[in-house]
Design an enzyme around this catalytic site. Sequence first.
Site, mmCIF file in Angstrom:
data_model
loop_
_atom_site.group_PDB
_atom_site.id
_atom_site.type_symbol
_atom_site.label_atom_id
_atom_site.label_comp_id
_atom_site.label_asym_id
_atom_site.label_seq_id
_atom_site.Cartn_x
_atom_site.Cartn_y
_atom_site.Cartn_z
ATOM 1 N N HIS A 189 -5.583 3.976 5.330
ATOM 2 C CA HIS A 189 -6.184 3.782 4.009
ATOM 3 C C HIS A 189 -7.260 4.817 3.734
ATOM 4 O O HIS A 189 -7.436 5.267 2.612
ATOM 5 C CB HIS A 189 -6.735 2.363 3.880
ATOM 6 C CG HIS A 189 -5.647 1.376 3.672
ATOM 7 N ND1 HIS A 189 -5.172 0.597 4.675
ATOM 8 C CD2 HIS A 189 -4.897 1.101 2.586
ATOM 9 C CE1 HIS A 189 -4.179 -0.139 4.208
ATOM 10 N NE2 HIS A 189 -3.997 0.148 2.944
ATOM 11 N N GLU A 431 6.246 -5.289 0.696
ATOM 12 C CA GLU A 431 5.768 -4.436 1.792
ATOM 13 C C GLU A 431 5.957 -5.076 3.158
ATOM 14 O O GLU A 431 5.485 -4.547 4.159
ATOM 15 C CB GLU A 431 4.324 -3.972 1.561
ATOM 16 C CG GLU A 431 3.359 -5.032 1.142
ATOM 17 C CD GLU A 431 1.978 -4.485 0.777
ATOM 18 O OE1 GLU A 431 1.702 -3.302 0.960
ATOM 19 O OE2 GLU A 431 1.165 -5.294 0.310
ATOM 20 N N ASP A 455 3.242 0.066 4.165
ATOM 21 C CA ASP A 455 3.318 -1.101 5.050
ATOM 22 C C ASP A 455 4.764 -1.451 5.374
ATOM 23 O O ASP A 455 5.068 -1.844 6.503
ATOM 24 C CB ASP A 455 2.597 -2.302 4.416
ATOM 25 C CG ASP A 455 1.106 -2.230 4.672
ATOM 26 O OD1 ASP A 455 0.719 -1.916 5.807
ATOM 27 O OD2 ASP A 455 0.328 -2.454 3.730
ATOM 28 N N CYS A 502 5.076 2.090 -5.064
ATOM 29 C CA CYS A 502 3.706 2.605 -5.160
ATOM 30 C C CYS A 502 3.179 3.087 -3.815
ATOM 31 O O CYS A 502 2.030 3.489 -3.707
ATOM 32 C CB CYS A 502 2.769 1.567 -5.773
ATOM 33 S SG CYS A 502 2.608 0.081 -4.784
HETATM 34 C C1 PEP Z 1 1.703 0.240 0.748
HETATM 35 O O1 PEP Z 1 1.584 -0.492 1.728
HETATM 36 O O2 PEP Z 1 2.629 1.051 0.594
HETATM 37 C C2 PEP Z 1 0.685 0.186 -0.316
HETATM 38 C C3 PEP Z 1 0.841 0.830 -1.450
HETATM 39 O O3 PEP Z 1 -0.447 -0.498 -0.060
HETATM 40 P P1 PEP Z 1 -1.614 0.082 0.895
HETATM 41 O O4 PEP Z 1 -1.293 1.495 1.245
HETATM 42 O O5 PEP Z 1 -2.885 -0.046 0.142
HETATM 43 O O6 PEP Z 1 -1.539 -0.838 2.078
HETATM 44 MG MG MG Z 2 0.112 -2.065 1.722
#
Ligand code: PEP
Ligand code: MG
Length: 540
Positions: A189, A431, A455, A502
């Site tokens: 992150h 996810e 994820d 996303c």
């Molecule tokens: C993901 O898991 O792809 C996602 C967009 O959420 P994050 O990266 O914030 O876990």
């Molecule tokens: Mg995620």
Amino acid sequence: MITLKGKGVSAGIAHGKIIFLCRKTFVPKKKKITDTESEINRFKAACVEAARQLLELAVKTAEKLGKEQAMVFETHSMMLEDDIEFTGPVIKIIQNENVCAEWAVETISVQLSIEFAKMEDEYFRERAIDIKDVATRVIAVLSGTQTKFTAGSEPVILASDEFTPSETAQFDRNNILAIVSQDGAANSHTMIFARTMNIPAVIGLGKALSKDLSGKDAAVDGEAGNLYIEPDKNTITKLKKKETKIKNEYAVLDQFRGKETKTRDGRKIRLYANIGSADDADAAINSDAEGIGLFRSEFLYLERDDYPDENIQYESYKKTIKKMAGRQVIIRTLDIGADKQAKYFNLPYEKNPALGMRAIRICLTQQTVFKTQLRAIYRASVYGSTAIMLPMISSINELQQSKKIADEVRKELTAQKIDFDPKVPIGIMIETPAAAVISDLLAKDADFFSIGTNDLTQYTLAVDRQNESISEFCDIHHEAILRLIKMTIDNAHKAGIWCGICGTLAADTDITETFINMGIDELSVEPSSVLKLRSKITKI
Ligand code: PEP
Ligand code: MG
């Protein structure tokens, strides 16, 4: 010149002073000095710089959280001018004891804090912490260490062993030229946040990135993954050329601004941006994104020391929605846990935090926190097209329970005669492999799907996204991931809802055509990737 080789995870060129992030409060040592006059001048200059930082902080806090919250920094600033209680006594200690300014400030700070802490009046007792805070700031300036990201100083290349997401969330983009770290993972992150904020970043520099480098002139190439210490003229010229080349590439992409995102045979794809704060919405607008496909609302939680209340959240969502002026804003409810830790949540220590108490599990366990957030989103929804997106769903029960809570919130708002848009769609992130596999069932209760490939990849391939040392086992185009994505899109369409992506894979132009062939409806990427992706789609 020394060249340190790491992994470039956020493109861009930076040149400036490298400073090591100092997490622990600097503990000053008693050092004897001979030239008291220049030491006093050094102290006075540090007070001026600290006052400047406080003023900057007050302005930013007033913008972000309101004038009342900003008052605390004005009070701190006044202390720096208090000749009787603070500056006078510090100067006396330097003069009388021939000690360094850091030590003198620390001595007075301890004395004052003890005096204030003993006072009857609660207001004065609480000021003890303010005194400590101001003293820490002055000492940080004196010693050249940086303890708070929000503190204004000249923009620097910030170095550390590794940055946490909550530290990154507190970065003031104007003060950070680039970040470099000994460890780190490309899809953590922290690095996603860095890319969202367009901060060049190099990870995995190892122990060669030592604290001794603090204060040196340095340059970063966030694409090549290089950190140059005391770069020579030749290197700077090359980097400048590269920077110009990047700018030129952006200029070429600029022709796609204002254009529709359509394939050659006319299929329209919604091209959205991922953001982490209301401020990032500017970058999304500049990139010509058609909406916000993922507002990582956890930034609001990570950048402070206590739960953001309903109004703080409402203001942030409202600001974002208003800025997007009619374009859809999909707000993901808080995704705290795993690597995104906020101490005040008091989450228990876990052996496998990525499989532990995170995201929707926290919301369903701490329902007051969830309700506060939902109330803020609903209240802000009157300002434009808003959607709610639930993270880490792995069962129908979790989705239904969440929707029930959202329903209670809507009823509460109606009873209180508070305006909101009753039609705010509630979608989910896909996810977990479980969610993809039961996406036919989830589609009956969800208004849309957005696939979180970061994820989804770590859980499907059993590859920890935080662990760079196993990155060779992480095949981001693995057939298992592609099948889960295809299955999810098909199930969404069968139920008549849309499906987007996303996760970071959405920006991977090597696979855009595959996603389009699968029938993807929306792609949401970091603002800096929007035009590049539009250019790609128009050629498919
Ligand atoms: C993901 O898991 O792809 C996602 C967009 O959420 P994050 O990266 O914030 O876990
Ligand atoms: Mg995620």
